[in-house]
Design a protein around this motif. Structure first.
Motif, PDB file in Angstrom:
ATOM      1  N   SER A 136       0.809  -1.233   0.000  1.00  0.00           N
ATOM      2  CA  SER A 136       0.000   0.000   0.000  1.00  0.00           C
ATOM      3  C   SER A 136       0.843   1.285   0.000  1.00  0.00           C
ATOM      4  CB  SER A 136      -1.030  -0.012   1.130  1.00  0.00           C
ATOM      5  OG  SER A 136      -0.376   0.150   2.357  1.00  0.00           O
ATOM      6  N   PRO A 137       2.009   1.335   0.672  1.00  0.00           N
ATOM      7  CA  PRO A 137       2.814   2.561   0.548  1.00  0.00           C
ATOM      8  C   PRO A 137       3.242   2.841  -0.893  1.00  0.00           C
ATOM      9  CG  PRO A 137       3.622   1.183   2.342  1.00  0.00           C
ATOM     10  CD  PRO A 137       2.612   0.369   1.597  1.00  0.00           C
ATOM     11  N   GLN A 139       1.506   1.859  -3.603  1.00  0.00           N
ATOM     12  CA  GLN A 139       0.287   2.290  -4.282  1.00  0.00           C
ATOM     13  C   GLN A 139       0.045   3.776  -3.986  1.00  0.00           C
ATOM     14  OE1 GLN A 139      -2.843  -0.446  -4.697  1.00  0.00           O
ATOM     15  NE2 GLN A 139      -3.111   0.941  -6.434  1.00  0.00           N
ATOM     16  N   ASN A 140       0.146   4.151  -2.702  1.00  0.00           N
ATOM     17  CA  ASN A 140      -0.097   5.540  -2.310  1.00  0.00           C
ATOM     18  C   ASN A 140       0.931   6.488  -2.921  1.00  0.00           C
ATOM     19  OD1 ASN A 140      -2.200   4.586  -0.787  1.00  0.00           O
ATOM     20  ND2 ASN A 140      -1.057   4.572   1.142  1.00  0.00           N
ATOM     21  N   GLU A 244       7.682   9.726  -3.854  1.00  0.00           N
ATOM     22  CA  GLU A 244       6.811  10.531  -2.989  1.00  0.00           C
ATOM     23  C   GLU A 244       7.600  11.507  -2.122  1.00  0.00           C
ATOM     24  OE1 GLU A 244       7.816   7.468  -2.490  1.00  0.00           O
ATOM     25  OE2 GLU A 244       7.330   6.655  -0.508  1.00  0.00           O
ATOM     26  N   ASP A 277       5.305   7.342   4.402  1.00  0.00           N
ATOM     27  CA  ASP A 277       5.225   6.078   5.140  1.00  0.00           C
ATOM     28  C   ASP A 277       6.523   5.827   5.923  1.00  0.00           C
ATOM     29  OD1 ASP A 277       3.846   3.339   5.413  1.00  0.00           O
ATOM     30  OD2 ASP A 277       5.871   2.828   4.709  1.00  0.00           O
TER      31      ASP A 277
END
Ligand code: GDP
Ligand code: ZN
Length: 292
Positions: A136-137, A139-140, A244, A277
């Motif tokens: 999920s990190p 994906q985010n 990110e 994250d």
């Protein structure tokens, strides 16, 4: 028939110091490199000299559009050349290393490659939930993730391969061979043909192959990796590989902030505010310190 002594071709298989070069007319010519080190890699466009009707030597490579490689303090290990995309195969089980995944993404970013994370074995439902959480990190952060089951159906992968030269990379056991065989049903036959052309029936661990999916889409399969050293990259390049992080880079109190222990570090503040994250920041700190 007179054979042209020189020519240009593309390396479509690399077995240690032996190569198979595809010539413009489709002929596959086994070639050796002159030097001791294997400085050529699958995907390379090379100039060759024919030494006999079924043997040649590689003289040099033409300029590369991209070169994916890993490195430690002593040497570089080439993975593939002239690729446009890296596809990292992870699986719901056995567990995958997010450190290895991150390292691949950093190397890909440095070479300006498109990236795709394939989460394989999604037919294993409870393991899928866990793997999804681990991803999920990513994906985010905006990385593309495709869930599939290579055993059941690889069709969802096909659109991602169009007009790309992709390299498939992953730890062993993730299902890379299953994926290749489903995508290219004659891959095993091609591999056998190549092995016999190179006179090496034995299966070495250092082989890589380039397969043509169609005229515009190609796929390079390389041996499974368990480690991905980034000795050739400095901390700034590693930080840039965490996509990110980009809004925060260059804004720390110290312009040479290592984002490890300094006060007023914008990356650490962003992490405390839940914008980055914690695991990703920790991976950055460990990888940039060479702590693995
Ligand atoms: P490689 O080492 O990455 O080439 O992995 P393999 O293709 O050899 O696959 C490793 C194991 O995972 C084999 O036992 C495969 O049958 C299994 N496997 C591969 N794809 C899938 C899948 O989509 N679902 C399940 N359940 N098992 C898979
Ligand atoms: Zn900082």
């Amino acid at each position: 028939m007179t054979l042209s002594p020189c020519g240009i071709g593309q390396i479509v298989a690399a077995y240690s110091r032996q190569y198979l070069v595809e010539l413009p007319d489709g002929e596959l010519l086994p070639c050796l490199s002159r030097g001791k080190t294997s400085e050529f890699v699958c995907g390379d466009n090379v100039e060759i000299k024919r030494t006999s009707s079924n043997q040649g030597v590689i003289e040099c490579t033409l300029p590369r559009l991209s070169l994916l490689f890993r490195s430690d303090a002593y040497r570089r290990k080439y993975i593939a050349a002239n690729i446009t995309q890296i596809i990292i195969v992870v699986a719901t089980e056995p567990p995958f290393s997010d450190e290895l995944l991150t390292r691949c993404l950093i190397a890909a970013h440095e070479q300006k490659l498109a990236t795709l994370i394939v989460l394989n074995k999604c037919d294993l439902q409870s393991a899928t939930i866990q793997a999804r959480a681990q991803l999920s990190p990513y994906q985010n952060a905006g990385y593309r993730i495709l869930e599939l089951s290579a055993k059941d159906n690889i069709e969802p992968l096909r659109p991602y391969l169009e007009n790309q030269t992709s390299v498939l990379i992953g730890q062993s056991g993730m299902g890379k061979s299953t994926l290749i065989n489903a995508l290219l049903p004659d891959a095993q036959a091609v591999t056998r043909e190549i092995s016999s052309a190179l006179n090496s029936g034995k299966h070495t661990t250092t082989r890589s192959h380039l397969y043509h999916i169609n005229a515009h889409s190609h796929l390079i399969d390389c041996p499974g990796v368990q480690a991905f050293g980034l000795h050739h990259l400095n901390a700034d390049t590693i930080a840039a590989g965490f996509v990110e992080f980009s809004p925060y880079l260059g804004k720390c109190r110290f312009s040479n902030c290592s984002h490890q222990h300094e006060p007023d570090c914008t990356l650490k503040m962003a992490q405390q505010q839940g914008k980055i994250d914690a695991r990703r920041l920790k991976l950055f700190q460990e990888i940039s310190q060479g702590a693995f």
